[in-house]
Design a protein around this motif. Structure first.
Motif, short mmCIF file in Angstrom:
data_model
loop_
_atom_site.label_atom_id
_atom_site.label_comp_id
_atom_site.label_asym_id
_atom_site.label_seq_id
_atom_site.Cartn_x
_atom_site.Cartn_y
_atom_site.Cartn_z
N ALA A 314 0.80 -1.23 0.00
CA ALA A 314 0.00 0.00 0.00
C ALA A 314 0.83 1.27 0.00
CB ALA A 314 -0.93 0.00 1.22
N ILE A 315 2.10 1.19 0.39
CA ILE A 315 2.91 2.40 0.59
C ILE A 315 3.55 2.87 -0.71
CG2 ILE A 315 4.88 3.36 1.82
CD1 ILE A 315 2.39 2.81 3.56
N ALA A 385 4.63 10.94 7.24
CA ALA A 385 3.63 10.10 7.89
C ALA A 385 2.23 10.37 7.33
CB ALA A 385 3.65 10.34 9.40
N GLN A 386 1.96 11.62 7.00
CA GLN A 386 0.66 11.94 6.41
C GLN A 386 0.50 11.28 5.04
OE1 GLN A 386 0.58 16.23 6.47
NE2 GLN A 386 0.28 16.31 8.69
N SER A 387 1.60 11.18 4.29
CA SER A 387 1.50 10.49 3.00
C SER A 387 1.22 9.01 3.20
CB SER A 387 2.79 10.69 2.18
OG SER A 387 3.84 9.87 2.63
N PHE A 388 1.82 8.41 4.25
CA PHE A 388 1.52 7.01 4.56
C PHE A 388 0.07 6.87 5.01
CE2 PHE A 388 6.21 6.68 6.05
CZ PHE A 388 6.64 6.56 4.74
N GLN A 389 -0.39 7.85 5.75
CA GLN A 389 -1.78 7.83 6.22
C GLN A 389 -2.74 7.79 5.02
OE1 GLN A 389 -3.27 11.53 7.97
NE2 GLN A 389 -4.10 10.34 9.69
N GLN A 390 -2.44 8.58 4.00
CA GLN A 390 -3.26 8.57 2.79
C GLN A 390 -3.17 7.23 2.07
OE1 GLN A 390 -2.29 11.96 0.30
NE2 GLN A 390 -2.17 13.32 2.07
N ILE A 395 -6.53 1.70 1.23
CA ILE A 395 -6.90 0.28 1.31
C ILE A 395 -7.80 0.02 2.53
CG2 ILE A 395 -4.82 -0.45 0.09
CD1 ILE A 395 -3.74 -1.47 2.80
N GLY A 396 -8.33 1.11 3.10
CA GLY A 396 -9.31 0.97 4.17
C GLY A 396 -8.75 1.04 5.58
N ILE A 397 -7.45 1.27 5.73
CA ILE A 397 -6.85 1.35 7.06
C ILE A 397 -6.85 2.81 7.52
CG2 ILE A 397 -4.79 0.96 8.46
CD1 ILE A 397 -4.02 -1.28 6.54
N LYS A 398 -7.52 3.08 8.64
CA LYS A 398 -7.56 4.42 9.20
C LYS A 398 -6.48 4.53 10.27
CE LYS A 398 -12.54 4.80 8.41
NZ LYS A 398 -13.88 4.94 9.04
N ALA A 399 -5.41 5.25 9.96
CA ALA A 399 -4.27 5.37 10.87
C ALA A 399 -4.23 6.75 11.49
CB ALA A 399 -2.96 5.09 10.13
#
Length: 542
Positions: A314-315, A385-390, A395-399
């Motif tokens: 996903a990253i 980290a915000q780019s990883f959050q997006q 893929i449906g993971i809310k971080a």
């Protein structure tokens, strides 16, 4: 693109250049001072505990070990050890110590201090994140389990001779003796201050702590009784903390600061590096570095390998590299490209959100889940980290992002149930020594998966641990190729288990003021230390 193993400033690319630097340093006059800035305060100056970017350099200036590296290189040299011998089976090291070396409190260092220091760092009560480095010393397992309070393999022969027996041959042992965790400390001072020794450090190093005002500054003064004649050149170093990197850069440009310890702020990187005014003041340090996201395999749902593999897919690593203005290359495995054992033909996990969603569904999370992503709060890490959050949201993971001071992120990672995910940026792994084993033991091996450790994924594979021991037992130089192949197998097996997302391999850029020794005079060490403060001097006193 491959980074160099022997790295320093742009002007230093050969051994000849290093020799020229050394001569410049020898010829430099004594005197002067410099100011270094950092955003965060220092957590500790205890060499058994300190393990982050900023305190590693400071600790190195306050303490010495039996071995060290030639400044600016990865070449081992003798330090507090005047000499050493190795037995034919590679398992017994006998070190002869320099005589007349004094601690900052005036007492002479002896072999008893060497034994005490090694016992202390491996004692579980110390909670040293570096204890696992000493796993090959006889008696380590008993120390780790609490069955013993002293390493049986370390013996004082006489006041200036110490013998260290290993339970197995270890190709990395002399490198281990060169890292900060092997620094020699005086028993009376360490026991006097106990847990506060990190705030009251006493070593044999080139500098000694003169002042520490928490939240404001630390002042190091030259050790006028230092055993290594001519080192250091500076009389004083002041570390100012609580300085935002942007402000620190402005102060450097105004002549108020000499080195911004956090480096060139990403937002100013292109402006500074493309300005001819500053071309002679930019320090470029190559690194044996990997930035990565950890997933805590003890915390659901990251105890499921399919979930971890899905996160790898996903990253968007290319976007992360763009955020730091292209100062890195995307990573696909734990080892950086210039490290022996790197798998050139390994492609890793492709960026494929649809395949990641399918894996999550197989794992029982078709709608994703909620989690937390911890990150060091200095730019650009929160933006990355915000780019990883997006990416994860895709893929449906809310971080939820937990942006904290470096020490707090490290503390959370060292607990088995606090940090489900950590972006290592700003604390990312830079080799303690130039060997593939160093990317395993402390951050991926079972010995590092302990309270206070740096194996923040809490990944422990006993089979791979056994293979790592086999690899490090290959001490014969003729077996180097076979040893590299074994390490390559270990890291590819780790990628199957996917406790990490390797994101990128980064170069390090910072600046210096005009008054400090210029690009031919400042040593930048590739082995975990950005600037070797012992070998900096001021041109103001030339």
């Amino acid at each position: 693109m491959r980074y160099k193993m022997l790295t320093s400033l742009v002007a230093l690319t050969t051994a000849f250049g290093a020799a020229a630097q050394a001569q410049d340093f020898i010829d430099a006059k004594q005197g002067g001072a410099m100011i270094v800035t950092y955003k965060d305060d220092v957590s500790t100056l205890d060499p058994a505990i300190g393990y982050d970017w900023q305190n590693w350099s400071m600790i190195k200036s306050l303490f010495d070990g039996l071995m060290d590296y030639e400044p600016g290189t990865t070449i081992l040299k003798k330090d507090l050890a005047e000499d050493y011998t190795i037995s034919d089976d590679g398992k017994t090291f006998t070190f002869t110590l320099r005589k007349g070396v004094a601690f900052h409190n005036g007492r002479e260092m002896t072999a008893e201090d060497v034994k005490y220091s090694l016992d202390r760092v491996t004692n579980p009560a110390t909670q040293s994140p570096g204890a696992g480095f000493f796993g090959s010393i006889e008696g380590y397992d008993d120390m780790a389990s609490g069955a013993a309070d002293s390493l049986s393999g370390v013996t004082v022969i006489d006041p200036y001779t110490v013998e260290i027996k290993l339970s197995r041959p270890d190709a990395t042992f002399l490198h281990v003796m060169a890292i900060n965790f092997s620094s020699i400390v005086p028993k009376e001072e360490a026991e006097k201050y106990g847990p506060d020794f990190g705030k009251n450090p006493v070593g044999t190093g080139a500098f000694k702590l003169a002042e520490w005002t928490l939240g404001q500054k630390l002042v190091f003064a030259r050790n006028t009784d230092y055993w290594n004649a001519g080192v250091p050149k500076l009389d004083q170093i002041t570390f100012e903390v609580g300085q935002e990197p942007i402000v620190a850069l402005l102060r450097l440009q105004q002549g108020e600061v000499d080195i911004p310890g956090d480096g060139i702020p990403p937002a100013k990187f292109l402006e500074v590096t493309q300005d001819p005014t500053y071309k002679d003041f930019v320090i470029e340090g190559g690194q044996l570095h990997t930035g990565y996201i950890t997933m805590n395999v003890k915390m659901p749902p990251f105890d499921d390998v399919k979930v971890r593999q899905a996160v790898n897919m996903a990253i968007n690593k290319d976007r992360a590299v763009r955020i730091i203005n292209g100062r890195a290359v995307p990573a696909n495995q734990p080892l950086p490209p210039s490290m022996p054992g790197y798998a050139d033909d390994y492609e890793g996990y492709a960026f494929d959100p649809e395949a990641a969603k399918a894996l999550l569904a197989e794992a029982g999370f078709p709608d994703g889940f909620e989690t937390e992503l911890f990150v060091y709060n200095t730019d650009p890490n929160p933006r990355i980290a915000q780019s990883f959050q997006q990416d994860l949201a895709g893929i449906g993971i809310k971080a939820e992002i937990r942006s904290l001071a470096q020490a707090n992120v490290i503390a959370a990672g060292g607990e088995p149930d606090q940090a489900p995910m950590i972006w290592s940026g700003g604390m990312a792994w830079i080799a303690d020594f130039p060997d593939p084993s160093n990317f395993y033991g402390p951050i991926l091996g079972c010995d590092g998966a302990v309270q206070g450790g740096w194996n923040w994924s809490w990944y422990c594979n006993p089979d791979l641990d056994a293979k790592a021991v086999e690899a490090d037992a290959m001490t014969d130089p003729a077996m180097a190729t076979e040893r590299e192949a074994k390490w390559r197998e270990i890291y590819l097996a780790i990628m199957e288990d996917a406790p990490w997302v390797p994101v990128f391999n980064e170069q390090r850029f910072t600046m210096r003021s005009a008054k400090l020794g210029g690009p031919d005079e400042i040593f930048v060490d590739p082995v975990h230390v950005p600037v070797n403060y012992d070998y900096v001097y001021s041109t103001d006193v030339q």
